[in-house]
Enzyme design. Structure first.
Site, short mmCIF file in Angstrom:
data_model
loop_
_atom_site.label_atom_id
_atom_site.label_comp_id
_atom_site.label_asym_id
_atom_site.label_seq_id
_atom_site.Cartn_x
_atom_site.Cartn_y
_atom_site.Cartn_z
N LYS A 1 17.38 -11.93 7.85
CA LYS A 1 18.74 -11.63 7.68
C LYS A 1 19.47 -13.15 7.29
CE LYS A 1 18.96 -8.06 11.11
NZ LYS A 1 19.56 -7.57 12.35
N ARG B 1 13.59 -8.38 1.49
CA ARG B 1 14.73 -8.25 0.59
C ARG B 1 15.03 -9.58 -0.08
NH1 ARG B 1 20.11 -8.59 2.47
NH2 ARG B 1 20.32 -9.05 4.66
N ALA C 1 11.22 -20.63 9.91
CA ALA C 1 9.76 -20.78 10.37
C ALA C 1 9.68 -19.18 10.88
CB ALA C 1 9.28 -21.76 11.23
N HIS D 1 0.83 -1.16 0.31
CA HIS D 1 0.05 -0.11 0.06
C HIS D 1 0.92 1.21 -0.02
CE1 HIS D 1 -4.04 -1.57 0.53
NE2 HIS D 1 -3.49 -2.57 1.25
#
Length: 227
Positions: A222, A208, A202, A155
């Protein structure tokens, strides 16, 4: 039963029934699969893009013209498949989609979504949600846990004087490479590419991209180490 055994063998060449499984359990297993097979065959008779597959109970399908399902795939109970979109929904061969999954190319019919492409031998756990507005591709041999979610749009919220729901969305495609293992309750956000052979722990929220053979965990995710 020979066909069912063949399907299980192709999906997993090491498949055998556990020695402790009773004859009664096996009969129930074959009965359920035969019913699913009949449903799948009936649908495939009316659509050349849908091959012989196993179809569970209460499966909701929208957009048959943009839907493709490969041979031997299993669509479990209470699944929603919505192929309405620019390119549609393609499910490969010997794919397993768990119960209560929602795979939806377009949730907004005033601005159709792009596509969802699922490769061969992919397994998707129960209660997962895959949206295809910006486009999603999942590579072959990838296994995915329960409650997996994929959102190829965000959004827009830059104008603080305007309601967020009225500012629209920005779409970016998501690509998941081959032979990945994605744990339960993982969320992948717009614009992310996951390299082949990667593992996502999990509960991770992936916002990214990561290269091949990455082991990923955390919120936000990460790189923990390389395989």
């Amino acid at each position: 039963m020979k066909y069912l055994n063949k399907m299980n063998f192709i999906r997993n060449k090491k498949f055998t029934f556990d020695n402790d499984l009773t004859i009664g359990n096996k009969i129930v297993f074959f009965k359920d699969y035969i019913i699913m097979l009949i449903r799948g065959v009936l649908i495939s008779l009316f659509n050349k893009n849908i091959k012989t597959h196993f179809l569970g109970n209460n499966v909701l399908i929208r957009g048959y013209g943009k839907l493709s399902i490969g041979i031997g795939s299993k669509i479990s109970n209470n699944v929603t498949l919505n192929a309405i979109g620019n390119t549609g929904l393609k499910i490969g061969n010997y794919v397993n989609i768990g119960s209560y999954c929602k795979i939806i190319v377009s949730s907004n019919y005033s601005n159709l979504g792009d596509k969802i492409i699922i490769g061969d031998y992919v397994g998707i756990g129960d209660f997962s949600y895959i949206g295809g507005s910006g486009g999603v591709e999942i590579g072959s041999d990838t296994i995915i846990g329960q409650f997996f979610t994929v959102h190829p749009e965000n959004h827009i919220f830059l104008d603080i004087e305007k309601k967020i729901r009225l500012q629209g969305t920005k779409r970016k495609s998501i690509f998941i490479g081959k032979n990945c293992w994605i744990g339960a309750k993982v969320t992948i956000l717009a614009g992310v590419t996951i390299g082949a052979g990667s593992i996502i722990a999990a509960g991770a929220v992936v916002n990214r991209s990561f290269p091949e053979n990455s082991i990923i965990a955390g919120v936000p995710a990460k790189l923990i180490k390389k395989r």
